[in-house]
Design an enzyme around this catalytic site. Structure first.
Site, PDB file in Angstrom:
ATOM      1  N   LYS A  32       0.809  -1.229   0.000  1.00  0.00           N
ATOM      2  CA  LYS A  32       0.000   0.000   0.000  1.00  0.00           C
ATOM      3  C   LYS A  32       0.844   1.282   0.000  1.00  0.00           C
ATOM      4  O   LYS A  32       0.466   2.260  -0.617  1.00  0.00           O
ATOM      5  CB  LYS A  32      -0.943   0.015   1.207  1.00  0.00           C
ATOM      6  N   ASP A  48      -9.814   2.709   2.586  1.00  0.00           N
ATOM      7  CA  ASP A  48      -9.788   2.186   3.968  1.00  0.00           C
ATOM      8  C   ASP A  48     -10.221   3.265   4.948  1.00  0.00           C
ATOM      9  O   ASP A  48     -10.963   2.992   5.904  1.00  0.00           O
ATOM     10  CB  ASP A  48      -8.346   1.779   4.363  1.00  0.00           C
TER      11      ASP A  48
END
Ligand code: ATR
Length: 285
Positions: free
Chosen positions: A71, A107
């Protein structure tokens, strides 16, 4: 489904990737919306990332999800990033459009959605996160965006908690950040008077379901508790909090919501939230 010459390809990259639930959710979404698209998992190690990113772009992949441990590493490959990607330094959703890679962090949106479900109104006093890894990073960004004034990061390795505090301090001058060890005394001190507690450690996750990241005695009545864990749906932490009359939520809504946000970025369309949750629950069972 029928794969044709016009099928659009979406994927998830990460390592390991075997247990990712994203292909299930997104392929159901494509089918439900009648889209000629497919979503596939690609195991990609960090040392293969450069070749992988160039290859995926050259092959015309339309969008992708990014998971552990990539990420943060994909960030430099983005031509544009959204506010939450910049705030966390991490990208979990990529949209390829007009030859550009646009990076997002859904997220953070998933955590914000979970805070709303718990009844946290914008603003607020103290919020506490347990853990200091990638999930905690998304939680702290959500806390900042939500407007909490005091953000406390407690972690087994205190050094890692301090690193997360130092990462966010210059980004959110209006908030006060505290970092500390994840022990009973520190947890008890900061949980008393806190509005919300979010657990991002793996403590209590299947199969070690009898573990709890903080002793039940540290949980004050009235605090709202979110556990990033979704297997089991009710961890020992959530059961203890519920026993004290607290509002609680597991990580399933967070997981599904970040997927809904990504799906919408790629297709402009929606995913059936309840269906996605039911499919995942059946999968765990
Ligand atoms: P994620 O991306 O899900 O946040 P991670 O980066 O591996 O995953 O972080 C896992 C978190 O769980 C860390 O905060 C870790 O604490 P350390 O930084 O001290 O390793 C925490 N964790 C894992 N096992 C734990 C345990 N048995 N007790 C307390 N914390 C634990």
């Amino acid at each position: 489904m029928l794969i044709t010459g016009e099928t659009s390809i979406y994927c998830i990259i990460g390592y390991p990737i075997l247990h990712s639930l994203s292909p299930i959710i997104h392929n159901i979404g494509f089918a439900d919306n009648g889209l000629n698209s497919v979503y596939v998992p690609f195991a990609l190690k960090p040392e293969e990332l450069d070749a992988g990113m160039k290859g995926l772009k050259a092959l015309g992949v339309r969008g992708m999800s990014v998971t552990v441990p990539l990420k943060e590493l994909v960030f430099p490959y983005m031509d544009e990033t959204d506010e939450y990607a910049r705030m966390t330094g991490a990208v979990n959703t990529v949209l390829y459009e007009d030859g550009k890679a646009r990076g997002f962090n859904s997220d953070v949106v998933g955590v914000k959605y979970s805070l709303e479900l718990l009844g946290c109104s914008p603003g607020g006093g103290r919020a506490v996160v347990l853990g200091a890894g990638g999930a905690a990073r998304a939680v702290v960004a959500a806390f900042v965006s939500h407007g909490f004034r005091e953000i406390v990061i407690l972690n087994r390795s205190e050094e890692r908690a301090g690193a997360l505090r130092d990462f966010f301090t210059p980004k959110a001058p209006a908030a006060v950040f505290v970092a500390g060890p994840l022990d009973e005394a520190t947890a008890g001190r900061y949980l008393s008077g806190a509005e919300v507690l979010v657990n991002t450690t793996s403590v209590g996750m299947y199969p070690k379901v009898d573990a709890c990241p903080v002793p039940a005695g540290c949980i004050p009545p009235g605090i709202k508790v979110l556990d990033a864990i979704y297997r089991p749906r009710e961890t020992k932490l959530l059961a203890a909090a519920r026993g004290k009359g607290c509002r609680t939520l597991c990580g399933l809504d967070w997981l599904v919501h970040q997927g809904i946000v990504a799906f919408n970025l790629w297709t402009g369309k929606g995913l059936d939230r309840e269906k996605a949750k039911a499919v995942l629950e059946r999968h765990f069972a």
